[in-house]
Design a protein around this motif. Structure first.
Motif, mmCIF file in Angstrom:
data_model
loop_
_atom_site.group_PDB
_atom_site.id
_atom_site.type_symbol
_atom_site.label_atom_id
_atom_site.label_comp_id
_atom_site.label_asym_id
_atom_site.label_seq_id
_atom_site.Cartn_x
_atom_site.Cartn_y
_atom_site.Cartn_z
ATOM 1 N N PRO A 99 0.809 -1.212 0.000
ATOM 2 C CA PRO A 99 0.000 0.000 0.000
ATOM 3 C C PRO A 99 0.848 1.270 0.000
ATOM 4 N N MET A 100 0.529 2.164 -0.929
ATOM 5 C CA MET A 100 1.234 3.433 -1.011
ATOM 6 C C MET A 100 0.238 4.543 -1.301
ATOM 7 N N ASP A 101 0.395 5.645 -0.577
ATOM 8 C CA ASP A 101 -0.481 6.788 -0.791
ATOM 9 C C ASP A 101 -0.088 7.506 -2.073
ATOM 10 N N VAL A 102 -1.098 7.895 -2.849
ATOM 11 C CA VAL A 102 -0.875 8.667 -4.073
ATOM 12 C C VAL A 102 -1.391 10.077 -3.792
ATOM 13 N N GLY A 103 -0.555 10.870 -3.144
ATOM 14 C CA GLY A 103 -0.980 12.184 -2.689
ATOM 15 C C GLY A 103 -2.228 12.055 -1.845
ATOM 16 N N GLU A 104 -3.185 12.946 -2.075
ATOM 17 C CA GLU A 104 -4.459 12.873 -1.370
ATOM 18 C C GLU A 104 -5.500 12.116 -2.172
ATOM 19 N N MET A 105 -5.099 11.615 -3.368
ATOM 20 C CA MET A 105 -6.078 10.972 -4.243
ATOM 21 C C MET A 105 -6.548 9.629 -3.707
ATOM 22 N N GLY A 106 -5.659 8.905 -3.022
ATOM 23 C CA GLY A 106 -6.048 7.608 -2.488
ATOM 24 C C GLY A 106 -4.835 6.752 -2.208
ATOM 25 N N THR A 107 -5.094 5.481 -1.919
ATOM 26 C CA THR A 107 -4.036 4.522 -1.614
ATOM 27 C C THR A 107 -4.162 3.340 -2.558
ATOM 28 N N MET A 108 -3.038 2.969 -3.188
ATOM 29 C CA MET A 108 -3.052 1.848 -4.118
ATOM 30 C C MET A 108 -2.166 0.727 -3.626
#
Length: 266
Positions: A99-108
């Motif tokens: 799991p890695m955060d993509v800015g404030e867009m979400g977590t992938m």
């Protein structure tokens, strides 16, 4: 249907890793009417495609020259990435991208299921995923082409809490071949399927998730794909589930087309 909100475990996003992202954006814009946002340098040149004013899919450049290219990927909705990691590993899958955060867009996150198919998950933040389904240029269906059907059924049942309903086999657990197919139900609705693909592809082709996009006219879209330099793997074929076709973009990425059967109500 048109408006769509992905339940937990259902497809929420799909994107393309392209060797020619600018040309791919032009191609898919011509085919589906997608508008491409400007590439985001902060996220490696990733861009979103927009349809009907809503983000519908994504596209990014190939980051690893030794890795795969020109492939579509599917992401399922998760509300708890850490719990999903635990469930994936417990069910025999393995993590490719934790799991890695993509800015404030979400977590992938990205995993490999026990049959070898790569599958992602997305926890939405400001980016909700796609919000439309079943209209021209929006999703039609998502499908795991599995080289080990039993492992796939067990994995997605456990990880997603899904109910798998057999179609075409009468639920016979010993049935094999291209008619061995399971619809993945979350509650009362199905958003994806699992195909027994052991006999459908050469041994060197691994399991993979396949994307179907809705079009108003499959035959016309196939001709359009060809005219723009794409390839045709399966021309429009009438099935109980609509008219379906399999094509490639000019750079080799495989995707499918779908148009609902007469009388279908989404």
């Amino acid at each position: 249907m048109s408006d769509y909100s992905a339940p937990i475990g259902a497809p929420i996003w799909f994107d393309l890793m392209s060797s020619e992202p600018d040309k791919a954006a032009e191609f898919y814009g011509d085919i589906f009417g997608w508008e491409a946002e400007e590439p985001d340098a902060e996220f490696g040149g990733y861009r979103n495609f927009v349809k009907n004013g809503k983000r519908i899919a994504g596209c990014g450049p190939v980051m690893d020259p030794n890795g795969p290219s020109d492939v579509w990927s599917v992401y399922l909705h998760t509300a708890d990435p850490a719990a999903t990691v635990t469930a994936v590993e417990k069910a025999g899958g393995s993590m490719m991208v934790p799991p890695m955060d993509v800015g404030e867009m979400g977590t992938m996150m990205v995993a490999t299921d026990p049959a070898g198919a790569v599958i992602g998950w997305w926890k939405p933040g400001t980016h909700p995923g796609f919000l439309e389904w079943g209209t021209h240029g929006t999703p039609y269906w998502f499908e795991c082409q599995s080289k080990d059907y039993a492992k796939s059924v067990a994995f997605y049942t456990e990880v997603l809490g899904a109910r798998i309903e057999e179609v075409g086999t009468g639920g016979d657990p010993d049935a094999v071949g291209p008619d061995h197919y399971g619809q993945v139900f979350l509650g009362e609705s199905s958003y994806s399927g699992i195909m027994d693909a052991a006999k459908l592809f050469p041994a060197e082709v691994p399991s993979f998730w396949q994307v179907y996009v809705t079009v108003d006219d499959v035959a016309a879209t196939v001709k359009h794909v060809e005219a723009l330099g794409g390839g045709v793997m399966m021309a429009g074929e009438e099935t109980p589930y609509g008219t379906l076709a399999a094509v490639t973009d000019p750079f080799g990425a495989v995707f499918c087309l779908g148009h609902p059967p007469a009388g279908w109500e989404g």
